[in-house]
Write an enzyme that holds these catalytic residues in place. Structure first.
Site, PDB file in Angstrom:
ATOM      1  N   HIS A 125       0.825  -1.210   0.000  1.00  0.00           N
ATOM      2  CA  HIS A 125       0.000   0.000   0.000  1.00  0.00           C
ATOM      3  C   HIS A 125       0.862   1.264   0.000  1.00  0.00           C
ATOM      4  O   HIS A 125       0.538   2.243  -0.693  1.00  0.00           O
ATOM      5  CB  HIS A 125      -0.947  -0.014   1.195  1.00  0.00           C
ATOM      6  CG  HIS A 125      -2.001  -1.075   1.120  1.00  0.00           C
ATOM      7  ND1 HIS A 125      -2.905  -1.137   0.080  1.00  0.00           N
ATOM      8  CD2 HIS A 125      -2.295  -2.121   1.943  1.00  0.00           C
ATOM      9  CE1 HIS A 125      -3.726  -2.171   0.274  1.00  0.00           C
ATOM     10  NE2 HIS A 125      -3.370  -2.786   1.385  1.00  0.00           N
ATOM     11  N   TYR A 128       2.041   1.773  -3.576  1.00  0.00           N
ATOM     12  CA  TYR A 128       0.995   2.261  -4.481  1.00  0.00           C
ATOM     13  C   TYR A 128       0.667   3.729  -4.202  1.00  0.00           C
ATOM     14  O   TYR A 128       0.566   4.538  -5.133  1.00  0.00           O
ATOM     15  CB  TYR A 128      -0.274   1.417  -4.328  1.00  0.00           C
ATOM     16  CG  TYR A 128      -1.385   1.885  -5.233  1.00  0.00           C
ATOM     17  CD1 TYR A 128      -1.407   1.532  -6.580  1.00  0.00           C
ATOM     18  CD2 TYR A 128      -2.405   2.708  -4.753  1.00  0.00           C
ATOM     19  CE1 TYR A 128      -2.413   1.986  -7.419  1.00  0.00           C
ATOM     20  CE2 TYR A 128      -3.414   3.164  -5.581  1.00  0.00           C
ATOM     21  CZ  TYR A 128      -3.415   2.795  -6.919  1.00  0.00           C
ATOM     22  OH  TYR A 128      -4.411   3.255  -7.747  1.00  0.00           O
ATOM     23  N   GLU A 129       0.497   4.072  -2.945  1.00  0.00           N
ATOM     24  CA  GLU A 129       0.070   5.430  -2.592  1.00  0.00           C
ATOM     25  C   GLU A 129       1.143   6.476  -2.889  1.00  0.00           C
ATOM     26  O   GLU A 129       0.820   7.625  -3.208  1.00  0.00           O
ATOM     27  CB  GLU A 129      -0.311   5.500  -1.107  1.00  0.00           C
ATOM     28  CG  GLU A 129      -1.472   4.609  -0.695  1.00  0.00           C
ATOM     29  CD  GLU A 129      -2.812   5.062  -1.253  1.00  0.00           C
ATOM     30  OE1 GLU A 129      -2.888   6.165  -1.822  1.00  0.00           O
ATOM     31  OE2 GLU A 129      -3.789   4.298  -1.120  1.00  0.00           O
ATOM     32  N   THR A 130       2.409   6.090  -2.793  1.00  0.00           N
ATOM     33  CA  THR A 130       3.490   7.074  -2.947  1.00  0.00           C
ATOM     34  C   THR A 130       4.300   6.913  -4.227  1.00  0.00           C
ATOM     35  O   THR A 130       5.232   7.689  -4.449  1.00  0.00           O
ATOM     36  CB  THR A 130       4.476   6.982  -1.762  1.00  0.00           C
ATOM     37  OG1 THR A 130       5.143   5.707  -1.801  1.00  0.00           O
ATOM     38  CG2 THR A 130       3.767   7.145  -0.427  1.00  0.00           C
ATOM     39  N   ARG A 244      -1.970  -2.828  -6.625  1.00  0.00           N
ATOM     40  CA  ARG A 244      -1.708  -3.131  -5.212  1.00  0.00           C
ATOM     41  C   ARG A 244      -1.419  -4.621  -5.031  1.00  0.00           C
ATOM     42  O   ARG A 244      -0.496  -5.011  -4.303  1.00  0.00           O
ATOM     43  CB  ARG A 244      -2.904  -2.722  -4.351  1.00  0.00           C
ATOM     44  CG  ARG A 244      -3.145  -1.220  -4.255  1.00  0.00           C
ATOM     45  CD  ARG A 244      -4.378  -0.953  -3.404  1.00  0.00           C
ATOM     46  NE  ARG A 244      -4.868   0.404  -3.536  1.00  0.00           N
ATOM     47  CZ  ARG A 244      -4.579   1.413  -2.715  1.00  0.00           C
ATOM     48  NH1 ARG A 244      -3.774   1.193  -1.683  1.00  0.00           N
ATOM     49  NH2 ARG A 244      -5.081   2.619  -2.908  1.00  0.00           N
TER      50      ARG A 244
END
EC number: 3.2.1.14
Length: 265
Positions: A125, A128-130, A244
């Protein structure tokens, strides 16, 4: 006759000690306790050290996946992720393994019980987010104030934006307020702390993780996607969900794990 009695007493004592030792080796410790080489439960190095049988073992314990977070998130593991970020990425000189480890030290309930699977999940996660730790805050985030003016418990501060910041993109004033209250930081008045201090950034991610994600870990990776980004589930963002999952599979492979069941949402 007296010698015979002494011999019998010693023999019975030894048998009792043996029985107790065998009994203790049937280790049934609580989840937060280690089982020592002799079958006793505890939390010190004598229990969780190199001869630990089960539980949150530390250095040298059996390959169950449990152990100190620093032994799972090695510098090599961290570098393999962040090195995929471009040289021009702000996060490349912001996020470090040390800042993550320092942040976890403020969450002992996480650091002392974390498993390899949880790390694989968490870093999937984060990645994916960064964008492999490229971004410190969401793209074009400053244009999104994300202030819920109806929330009176955590009112927005003047001229402050509560857009996504940090490894899990902490967003909205009510999350900044609750998180800051938990961490002892005034994130309502200083939300920019999340994007200027890497330890704070990771601490906010850990706060959200412990509150919303860890409780569903045993339901599979898919449940963690829903906990973090539920609007991507049920076919609404297959690309994001599959990305993800791809990262999760990769990190499971690096850490010697099978991804398990229920990995999509």
């Amino acid at each position: 006759m007296a010698l015979t009695k002494i011999f019998l007493i010693l023999l019975l004592s030894l048998l009792g000690l043996y029985s107790e030792t065998v009994k203790s080796q049937n280790c049934d410790c609580a989840p937060n306790l280690c089982c020592s080489q002799f079958g006793y439960c505890g939390t010190t190095a004598d229990y969780c050290g190199s001869t630990c049988q089960s539980g949150p073992c530390r250095v040298g314990g059996p390959p169950t996946g449990a152990g100190l977070v620093g032994n799972i998130v090695t510098q090599i593991f961290f570098n393999n992720i962040i090195n995929q970020a471009g040289n021009g990425c702000a996060g490349k000189s912001f996020y470090t393994r040390d800042s993550f480890i320092n942040a976890t030290n403020t969450f002992p309930s996480f650091a002392n019980t974390v498993t390899r699977r949880e790390i694989a999940t968490m870093f999937a996660h984060f990645t994916y987010e960064t964008g492999h730790f490229c971004y410190i805050e969401e793209i074009n985030g400053a244009s999104r104030v994300m202030c819920d003016q109806n929330n009176r418990q955590y009112p927005c501060a003047p001229a402050k934006s509560y857009h996504g910041r940090g490894p899990l993109l902490l967003s909205w004033n009510f999350n900044y307020g609750a998180c800051g209250q938990s961490l002892g930081l005034d994130l309502l008045r200083q939300p920019e702390l999340v994007s200027s201090n890497p330890v704070v950034a990771f601490r906010t991610a850990l706060w959200f993780w412990m509150k919303s994600v860890r409780p569903v870990l045993n339901q599979g990776f898919g449940a963690t996607i829903r906990a973090i980004s539920g609007f991507d589930c049920d076919g609404r963002n297959l690309g994001g969900v599959n990305a993800r999952i791809g990262y999760y599979r990769d990190y499971c492979g690096q850490l010697g794990l099978d991804p398990g069941a229920n990995i999509t949402c």
